[in-house]
Design a protein around this motif. Structure first.
Motif, short mmCIF file in Angstrom:
data_model
loop_
_atom_site.label_atom_id
_atom_site.label_comp_id
_atom_site.label_asym_id
_atom_site.label_seq_id
_atom_site.Cartn_x
_atom_site.Cartn_y
_atom_site.Cartn_z
N ARG A 128 58.20 27.78 48.51
CA ARG A 128 57.35 26.65 48.15
C ARG A 128 56.45 26.23 49.33
NH1 ARG A 128 57.52 23.42 43.74
NH2 ARG A 128 59.50 24.29 43.07
N ALA A 139 53.36 28.42 50.08
CA ALA A 139 52.43 28.71 48.98
C ALA A 139 50.97 28.55 49.38
CB ALA A 139 52.77 27.88 47.75
N LEU A 189 49.94 31.59 51.37
CA LEU A 189 50.02 32.84 50.62
C LEU A 189 49.03 32.88 49.47
CD1 LEU A 189 53.87 33.34 50.86
CD2 LEU A 189 52.06 34.55 52.10
N GLN A 190 48.78 31.74 48.84
CA GLN A 190 47.72 31.67 47.82
C GLN A 190 46.42 32.23 48.37
OE1 GLN A 190 47.55 30.48 44.74
NE2 GLN A 190 49.62 29.68 44.54
#
Lengths: 385, 385, 385
Positions: free
Chosen positions: A336, A339, A342-343
């Motif tokens: 989480r 994110a 990594l998005q």
């Protein structure tokens, strides 16, 4: 001849032990590529003899001092400087302390490691006890005057191919440069960029870090935009000196970016000593995002060590400083909090994000699954830092 | 003859291995009751030959594609449709990609599984390499034309007693009905009710799901009360077609109910595209509670898979859709978030709540203790989903 | 002669099993020092024969009843009192219930423990089945009339050197005093101070606890300052009766202190029945901090069991009371929540803080590292409580 058992870290079951022996034999004599260490380049530049046994093996090693501390030995009795003043405790006294408490290290990697050094490096073939502590101390002292035990000689004997140090963005890397230009040393020693102290606008020492970086780069760090420019100039300076990676240690891996106005607002509050914990945390999360963003551009491998609360005991930090064994692990999470990074960069071929943890359960739960989808994610070694 | 080692998943220690062999032998030939799978009933209804080796074994299997993706192979090169358009990549090309990266699967269940299929099903007795990739591809292709490799023949050969599929509440279950009425097929194939997409009022696709359900049931889903009535009608329709269970996948297991007015308010906001993440989360928690409540009435076994963040990489989701390997696990918790459901239904003899997790530590910490007190709680298998 | 395997809890691998046997043999006959138990001192004071087999071995043992409950056996059929009324279910009936469900305990420590008792203590050499349940019940009943099976005789036979009970701060410790003064009993039985019920100002029973303590100590507990004075007087009373330790069970280990005005405010609201969950939680966190502070002064060892949600099923609690097996574990954390206590008292030589957990992963992640730095922290045994 070694007194440590050659199978000491292999499985007990004979069938798997045999396989482990075979696998280990294949790598036992490989050269060492150390991606993240705490040796200072000056040590290899000066190549001076090491100090006393305690200066070398006890005082600076927080894995050793923390166990002695937990047994009730105050850190000042172990040679740590107090309130900035150097210690005057004799090396023999500190060494005796280790011998008295040596049973407390049974079963720990610290004892395996120390026994390995004493036996294979210093030729000491009897176990450390209070009775032989002085004799062993004298034996090590005598060995350390041998030129074969100077830093460069050991660097070569250990078969180190590459050694990456850990360096501050405000470092001018003069020692690295001198070492690279020194014809008498052929080892490869690279700087690693670690900017943790620039991520903490709620800390009293933060403005000092900004000033040091401004002085080094000639870029005013009085604004967030200025700090960003200076950090990026510093990364380029590191790249120019052979740097291939960064390292970052954070309490959590949240990587939520801020818009520039909000980052500037917190930056200004930090300079006034008014940044709250929440603001400082948001500022840190944003910088973590930026480090990933910059890695996509300059290609520096990004090592990340989240989940450790640094300097957990404030009184110890104020008296003895950092790195005394009071960095203590918290529950670590990755899926989480990472994110945002990594998005935006998880499939960027230029990002190499190596995730480390001391929370062993995070490997199978989060790190391996993330590395099993994102090209940018790599699994770090399961070790303390 | 199999080339995979018969003990490949058993313990290495000879004493426990012997026991494991004995236990495994007792169940190795048991018929299969598959409580939760991803086979579509149309596959068995049509009983058409399978497509190419890649269509069968690579492209739709996100366990396989995710590892290739993490190695830098784009999903479109693996046969996934892009922006809704079908792939034109030849099966041979995709199969060669697998062979090139086959070493990356060493030690994974995916490789064990694939080797098992290649060896025991397709009779391929040499390990996959780039050199033999084309030959193996051709061999599988040739085998797949054999009528013994059609879906129904394999269903029977595998000894499947019951196969539960996974179905949308808006599905009319025509394929299930046709399959049940088909005298030439004697296998038992049951639908499973999975309503995840009705729990997300902050998603753009949510109103489309409501419309599809309204059309199927004839019940207007413009209100929360309408959606509840339509979902319950759909459950009854499923029960009438042999359904025995539901399945639900959620990011967390919080099961706090809402009062009806608040649920209606969020429902209305969702239809206007105005539901916040917090509102959508509360709405989802409430529906999870309702699913348990309804199970107490209609007796459907409730399978729950919390702790996975679906479609973690937004750009991949937008381009390739769901189920490509980007569902990534988070820390999972059960004791606290399931309290509302267990307070009210934990001792209800009609509730059978099966808890699954990919966070292995949750078994001993939470799932087993919950199952060890609540009659309604069961321990799910430790497997990915 | 025992029918339980002597190696039943040792490793399966022959090499490590041999080492385990050797280690176990060294401690197998050691005297028992029980630091935290649930025997009442009155049991040893009265030394009356034990009741029926079910009264002794099933009804009061929540490890046994919880498994039966999870199998659908209502607690009232297991002899638990309902709504405060004692049970009238015959011991034979309850015992038969255990026999019917005995297969459900396979592989659990509960079954190992029960088989050990049946075999080594009661000489029953055949496995429990529904067919022999009555005969085994009668055999135990017959054995229990033997004077060698009275509490004091067993206390001596088991080689108990010290037994610490668990006692309420409002207890006058009369039974402990009488036992200590009883010349016919030479065992050492110490009280342990457990004040959990004083930490919950949002519970209906909290004012009753305050009243009981006020009556015992003569100190008005209508204010927070009064409660503090009364609790400290109670600790002194315990110390005067040989107490060496406290025990505390909390949902989480947060130890943030409150200033006195805020603690008084919540105390007053609690007395009016108006304390919110958030206020009660803050009040509890503050008391946890105080317990550590007081231990630094009176030297009582502080045992801490965080991470369990007590009385998870409200309806069961209301009908059957506490300790029926519905205390269920949550994710446990230590490093962050214990920071306030450890900041202030972690190096205090008078604090001995023993950390217990049912979340096994917390040992390597948090408890061992904390104990490896802080002199005040000790690692508790990995067991249920």
């Amino acid at each position: 001849m070694s007194i440590v058992h050659p199978d000491r870290l292999l499985p007990a079951d004979p069938a798997t032990r045999e396989i482990a022996r075979r696998l280990y034999a294949e790598v036992a004599n490989a050269t060492i590529l150390s991606p993240h260490g705490h040796v200072t380049p000056g040590l290899l530049l000066d190549d001076a003899p090491f100090g006393s046994p305690s200066e070398l093996l006890i005082t600076p090693d927080h894995y050793v001092t923390r166990v002695l501390h937990s047994a009730g030995v105050p850190l000042d009795e172990l040679g740590r400087q107090v309130d900035g003043d150097p210690s005057t405790v004799p090396s023999e006294t500190i060494w005796r302390r280790l011998a008295e408490h040596w049973h407390r290290f049974l079963g720990t990697p610290v004892r395996y490691w120390m026994e390995n050094q004493l036996s294979d490096l210093f030729g000491i073939t009897e176990p450390l006890t209070p009775a032989n502590a002085d004799a062993i101390h004298d034996s090590i002292t005598a060995t350390l005057v041998d030129p074969a035990f100077r830093p460069r000689a050991l660097f070569n004997r250990f078969g180190i191919e590459v050694l990456a140090t850990t360096d501050d963005p405000a470092d001018d890397l003069a020692a690295h440069r001198a070492l690279a230009e020194d014809d008498t040393f052929t080892g490869r020693v690279l700087p690693t960029w670690r900017a943790d102290r620039f991520m903490t606008p709620d800390q009293a020492a933060w403005p000092l870090a900004l000033n040091a970086l401004a002085e080094r780069t000639g870029i005013d760090c009085g604004t967030y935009a200025g700090l960003v420019a200076a950090l990026r100039a510093s990364r380029q300076h590191f790249v120019d000196h052979g740097c291939t990676a960064t390292d970052t240690g954070v309490a959590d891996a949240d990587s939520t970016p801020l818009d520039e106005a909000e980052a500037e607002r917190i930056h200004a509050r930090g300079l006034r000593g008014a940044a709250t914990v929440a603001e400082a945390t948001a500022y840190r999360h944003n910088l973590l995002y930026r480090f990933a963003e910059w890695s996509c551009e300059d290609g520096l491998v990004m090592q990340l060590h989240p989940g450790v609360i640094r300097n957990h005991h404030r009184a110890t930090f104020e008296r003895f400083g950092a790195d005394v064994g009071a960095d203590l692990p918290d529950v670590a999470s990755f899926t989480r909090p990472l994110a945002p990074v990594l998005q935006d960069f998880g499939t960027n071929p230029n990002l190499h994000l190596v995730l480390f943890t001391v929370d062993e359960t995070a490997f199978s739960r989060e790190i391996a699954p993330l590395a099993g989808f994102y090209p940018a994610v790599y699994v770090g070694a399961p070790w303390w830092f």
